[in-house]
Design a protein around this motif. Structure first.
Motif, PDB file in Angstrom:
ATOM      1  N   LYS A   1      -8.379   6.472 -41.716  1.00  0.00           N
ATOM      2  CA  LYS A   1      -8.404   6.329 -43.210  1.00  0.00           C
ATOM      3  C   LYS A   1      -9.470   5.058 -43.359  1.00  0.00           C
ATOM      4  CE  LYS A   1      -4.371   2.999 -44.068  1.00  0.00           C
ATOM      5  NZ  LYS A   1      -5.221   2.022 -43.626  1.00  0.00           N
ATOM      6  N   ASP A   2      -9.606   4.334 -42.332  1.00  0.00           N
ATOM      7  CA  ASP A   2     -10.345   2.884 -42.535  1.00  0.00           C
ATOM      8  C   ASP A   2     -11.807   3.303 -41.781  1.00  0.00           C
ATOM      9  OD1 ASP A   2      -8.425   1.871 -43.776  1.00  0.00           O
ATOM     10  OD2 ASP A   2      -7.711   0.690 -41.965  1.00  0.00           O
ATOM     11  N   LYS A   3     -12.039   4.640 -41.350  1.00  0.00           N
ATOM     12  CA  LYS A   3     -13.293   4.712 -40.609  1.00  0.00           C
ATOM     13  C   LYS A   3     -13.770   3.957 -39.398  1.00  0.00           C
ATOM     14  CE  LYS A   3     -15.379   7.569 -44.215  1.00  0.00           C
ATOM     15  NZ  LYS A   3     -16.325   8.212 -44.533  1.00  0.00           N
ATOM     16  N   THR A   4     -12.647   3.603 -38.657  1.00  0.00           N
ATOM     17  CA  THR A   4     -12.988   2.393 -37.710  1.00  0.00           C
ATOM     18  C   THR A   4     -11.808   2.357 -36.633  1.00  0.00           C
ATOM     19  OG1 THR A   4     -13.777   0.252 -37.111  1.00  0.00           O
ATOM     20  CG2 THR A   4     -12.162   0.350 -38.693  1.00  0.00           C
ATOM     21  N   LYS A   5     -12.004   1.745 -35.632  1.00  0.00           N
ATOM     22  CA  LYS A   5     -10.877   1.469 -34.546  1.00  0.00           C
ATOM     23  C   LYS A   5     -10.148   0.167 -34.699  1.00  0.00           C
ATOM     24  CE  LYS A   5     -12.051   2.559 -30.520  1.00  0.00           C
ATOM     25  NZ  LYS A   5     -12.826   2.851 -29.020  1.00  0.00           N
ATOM     26  N   ARG A   6      -8.982   0.141 -34.489  1.00  0.00           N
ATOM     27  CA  ARG A   6      -8.348  -1.293 -34.683  1.00  0.00           C
ATOM     28  C   ARG A   6      -7.317  -1.294 -33.434  1.00  0.00           C
ATOM     29  NH1 ARG A   6      -5.471  -2.811 -39.123  1.00  0.00           N
ATOM     30  NH2 ARG A   6      -5.757  -0.852 -40.386  1.00  0.00           N
ATOM     31  N   SER A   7      -7.052  -2.662 -32.963  1.00  0.00           N
ATOM     32  CA  SER A   7      -6.110  -2.809 -32.083  1.00  0.00           C
ATOM     33  C   SER A   7      -4.817  -2.876 -32.651  1.00  0.00           C
ATOM     34  CB  SER A   7      -6.407  -4.261 -31.326  1.00  0.00           C
ATOM     35  OG  SER A   7      -5.719  -4.558 -30.169  1.00  0.00           O
ATOM     36  N   LEU A   8      -3.721  -2.689 -32.048  1.00  0.00           N
ATOM     37  CA  LEU A   8      -2.116  -2.645 -32.559  1.00  0.00           C
ATOM     38  C   LEU A   8      -2.022  -4.160 -32.731  1.00  0.00           C
ATOM     39  CD1 LEU A   8      -0.104   0.060 -30.989  1.00  0.00           C
ATOM     40  CD2 LEU A   8      -1.859   0.312 -33.025  1.00  0.00           C
ATOM     41  N   PRO A   9      -1.092  -4.278 -33.595  1.00  0.00           N
ATOM     42  CA  PRO A   9      -0.629  -5.752 -33.500  1.00  0.00           C
ATOM     43  C   PRO A   9       0.549  -6.009 -32.473  1.00  0.00           C
ATOM     44  CG  PRO A   9       0.431  -4.801 -35.295  1.00  0.00           C
ATOM     45  CD  PRO A   9      -0.715  -3.770 -34.787  1.00  0.00           C
ATOM     46  N   HIS A  10       1.008  -4.894 -31.692  1.00  0.00           N
ATOM     47  CA  HIS A  10       2.120  -5.163 -30.938  1.00  0.00           C
ATOM     48  C   HIS A  10       1.511  -5.071 -29.764  1.00  0.00           C
ATOM     49  CE1 HIS A  10       4.833  -3.591 -34.107  1.00  0.00           C
ATOM     50  NE2 HIS A  10       3.565  -2.737 -34.393  1.00  0.00           N
ATOM     51  N   LYS A  11       2.375  -6.074 -28.815  1.00  0.00           N
ATOM     52  CA  LYS A  11       1.891  -6.124 -27.399  1.00  0.00           C
ATOM     53  C   LYS A  11       2.652  -5.399 -26.267  1.00  0.00           C
ATOM     54  CE  LYS A  11      -0.597 -10.519 -27.891  1.00  0.00           C
ATOM     55  NZ  LYS A  11      -0.952 -11.668 -27.355  1.00  0.00           N
ATOM     56  N   ILE A  12       1.974  -4.365 -25.908  1.00  0.00           N
ATOM     57  CA  ILE A  12       2.840  -3.601 -25.115  1.00  0.00           C
ATOM     58  C   ILE A  12       2.172  -3.544 -23.485  1.00  0.00           C
ATOM     59  CG2 ILE A  12       3.016  -0.878 -24.783  1.00  0.00           C
ATOM     60  CD1 ILE A  12       2.686  -0.811 -27.920  1.00  0.00           C
ATOM     61  N   TYR A  13       3.038  -3.937 -22.680  1.00  0.00           N
ATOM     62  CA  TYR A  13       2.608  -4.450 -21.379  1.00  0.00           C
ATOM     63  C   TYR A  13       3.198  -3.266 -20.326  1.00  0.00           C
ATOM     64  CZ  TYR A  13       1.864  -9.314 -22.618  1.00  0.00           C
ATOM     65  OH  TYR A  13       1.268 -10.530 -23.420  1.00  0.00           O
ATOM     66  N   PRO A  14       2.181  -2.604 -19.933  1.00  0.00           N
ATOM     67  CA  PRO A  14       2.568  -1.729 -18.702  1.00  0.00           C
ATOM     68  C   PRO A  14       3.652  -2.417 -17.714  1.00  0.00           C
ATOM     69  CG  PRO A  14       0.281  -1.444 -19.019  1.00  0.00           C
ATOM     70  CD  PRO A  14       0.793  -2.896 -19.947  1.00  0.00           C
ATOM     71  N   VAL A  15       4.720  -1.639 -17.050  1.00  0.00           N
ATOM     72  CA  VAL A  15       5.649  -2.280 -16.097  1.00  0.00           C
ATOM     73  C   VAL A  15       4.782  -2.073 -14.790  1.00  0.00           C
ATOM     74  CG1 VAL A  15       6.916  -0.088 -16.241  1.00  0.00           C
ATOM     75  CG2 VAL A  15       8.033  -2.063 -15.474  1.00  0.00           C
ATOM     76  N   LEU A  16       4.209  -1.101 -14.647  1.00  0.00           N
ATOM     77  CA  LEU A  16       3.469  -0.786 -13.238  1.00  0.00           C
ATOM     78  C   LEU A  16       1.937  -0.313 -13.437  1.00  0.00           C
ATOM     79  CD1 LEU A  16       3.815  -0.430 -10.257  1.00  0.00           C
ATOM     80  CD2 LEU A  16       4.778   1.807 -10.891  1.00  0.00           C
ATOM     81  N   ALA A  17       1.294  -0.660 -12.795  1.00  0.00           N
ATOM     82  CA  ALA A  17      -0.348  -0.352 -12.853  1.00  0.00           C
ATOM     83  C   ALA A  17      -0.618   0.167 -11.168  1.00  0.00           C
ATOM     84  CB  ALA A  17      -1.110  -1.064 -13.164  1.00  0.00           C
ATOM     85  N   LEU A  18      -0.870   1.453 -11.220  1.00  0.00           N
ATOM     86  CA  LEU A  18      -1.261   1.845  -9.826  1.00  0.00           C
ATOM     87  C   LEU A  18      -2.925   2.383  -9.817  1.00  0.00           C
ATOM     88  CD1 LEU A  18       1.805   4.298  -9.090  1.00  0.00           C
ATOM     89  CD2 LEU A  18       1.456   1.920  -8.269  1.00  0.00           C
ATOM     90  N   THR A  19      -3.605   1.489  -9.117  1.00  0.00           N
ATOM     91  CA  THR A  19      -5.355   1.797  -9.166  1.00  0.00           C
ATOM     92  C   THR A  19      -6.093   2.057  -7.923  1.00  0.00           C
ATOM     93  OG1 THR A  19      -5.968  -0.639  -8.654  1.00  0.00           O
ATOM     94  CG2 THR A  19      -5.090  -0.197 -10.922  1.00  0.00           C
ATOM     95  N   ASP A  20      -6.509   3.078  -8.158  1.00  0.00           N
ATOM     96  CA  ASP A  20      -7.150   3.602  -6.708  1.00  0.00           C
ATOM     97  C   ASP A  20      -8.646   4.122  -7.072  1.00  0.00           C
ATOM     98  OD1 ASP A  20      -8.058   5.172  -4.592  1.00  0.00           O
ATOM     99  OD2 ASP A  20      -5.829   6.048  -4.331  1.00  0.00           O
TER     100      ASP A  20
END
Ligand code: NAP
Ligand code: FE
Length: 361
Positions: A153-172
């Motif tokens: 509706k705003d024709k753009t992207k926006r960051s959520l105001p909520h902070k959602i931290y992953p509990v675990l990150a597995l990087t390979d």
């Protein structure tokens, strides 16, 4: 000074297999969230399925996340997750599935709330445990609390105001090797932008600068491999490490004007995120240097560039020419100038003309 990055991160070869028990430990049933193809193609989805099955953890798969995911896709996945009665969410992919998975985990947890919760900061942020497995080396979303969605509706992207931290990150980095070279370049430039924008930022402090400065060095060691498409294992590792480190840096500060300028270009012209940000970086450094040349010089030193001109040549070479109608940029700049929130991470006063010049240098 405050620094808070609560995600438990493991980076090692065959990470998902090695940490299978941990991955499966967040409930009886997982919702796996991916894009349409790459999680299957790069082997990450198979690895996650094996890890869950070997621990007798049930799962359902939602594999419809598009690039720059929309609020509507998040709500569709939420309905699917609710029907499936899942206890936790696993995102596999680039920033798009990872960001979507964070928003989905919040919406499943708040099952009585509608789509308006996504952008309403008045709701308390609660969410299911969220695990992130990156398959691109760019966004650092696996450690950041951010989720950026497309708001049609705003024709753009926006960051959520909520902070959602992953509990675990597995990087390979074995997964990131499946990217096309163009995608490798674009995502690496996103990580570069995160380190620069978090370092040259109103909210910067000693802690996040330590991440940014070290990350710039790691990134700089491999930078030539992007020019001649000659990445070796160490380069894939360096870019993935730099990307996660960059995520740790922006988790603290947020991004700044190059990111702010990029979102409309991505929405209107479908320019990939990293590329849309990258074209503004040389101009951003040039403008910033007018106020604090030493800070810019230090960033360039860490990357092993002698000056801004050399940096600009490099960015032009790896990204290629990006042209678009100037009017679009002017309208975007007008919107940014009218929004204090978009300007607040840039520590100096700036005019519309100077912002437009980020692209023109
Ligand atoms: P992406 O949009 O997640 O993915 C781009 C493309 O890469 C997709 O076509 C995807 O295919 C493909 N792909 C992903 N991994 C691959 C692999 N290993 N091999 C081959 N192809 C692969 O790209 P991204 O640049 O990582 O993420 C961009 C998004 O992240 C944007 O929405 C941006 O705003 C957001 N972002 C978030 C943060 C944050 O802190 N949360 C920071 C920066 C950017 P499939 O669709 O088939 O998966
Ligand atoms: Fe980014």
């Amino acid at each position: 000074m405050r620094f808070y990055v609560p995600t438990e991160v493991y980076n090692t070869q065959n990470c998902v297999e090695r940490y299978a028990t941990k991955l499966a430990s967040f409930g009886k049933k997982a919702l796996i969230v991916t894009g349409r193809n790459s999680a299957k193609k790069c082997g990450a989805l198979d690895d996650v399925i094996k890890a869950l099955e070997s621990n007798d953890t049930a799962y359902e798969i939602f594999d419809e996340v598009e690039n720059n995911p929309s609020m509507e896709t998040v709500m569709k996945a939420r309905d699917f997750g609710l029907k499936s009665n899942v206890d936790f969410v696993i995102g596999i992919g680039g920033g798009s599935p990872l960001d979507a998975c964070k928003a989905i985990s919040m919406m499943i947890k708040n099952k009585d709330k509608g789509m308006e919760m996504l952008y309403d900061a008045d709701y308390e942020t609660t969410y299911l445990p969220t695990v992130c497995i990156p398959t691109t080396a760019g966004t650092g979303s696996e450690v950041t609390p951010y989720a950026i969605l497309t708001v049609h509706k705003d024709k753009t992207k926006r960051s959520l105001p909520h902070k959602i931290y992953p509990v675990l990150a597995l990087t390979d980095s074995k997964y990131t090797r499946f990217m096309s070279h163009e995608n490798t370049v674009n995502t690496a430039i996103d990580a570069l932008a995160h380190m620069l924008e978090s370092n040259l930022n109103t909210n910067a402090n000693l802690y996040n600068r330590a991440f940014s400065e070290y990350g710039l060095k790691v990134w700089g060691v491999s930078k030539d491999s992007l020019i001649n498409a000659s990445l070796e294992e160490k380069d894939f590792n360096n870019f993935l490490n730099a990307s996660t480190i960059a995520g740790m840096a922006i988790a603290h500060t947020g991004t700044s004007l190059p990111h702010g300028l990029s979102y409309t270009l991505t929405y209107e012209l479908n320019i990939p995120h990293g590329k849309a940000v990258g074209i503004f970086l040389p101009g951003y450094l040039k403008e910033y240097a007018k106020n604090d040349s030493q800070a810019v010089k230090e960033c360039l030193n860490n990357l092993d560039f002698k000056d801004i001109d050399e940096f600009k040549n490099y960015i032009d070479t790896v990204l290629g020419k990006v042209s678009f109608d100037q009017t679009l940029l002017e309208q975007d700049v007008e919107r940014i100038m009218a929004n204090e929130k978009k300007l607040k991470n840039y520590p100096f006063k700036i005019t519309a003309e100077e912002l437009i010049d980020f692209y023109e240098v």
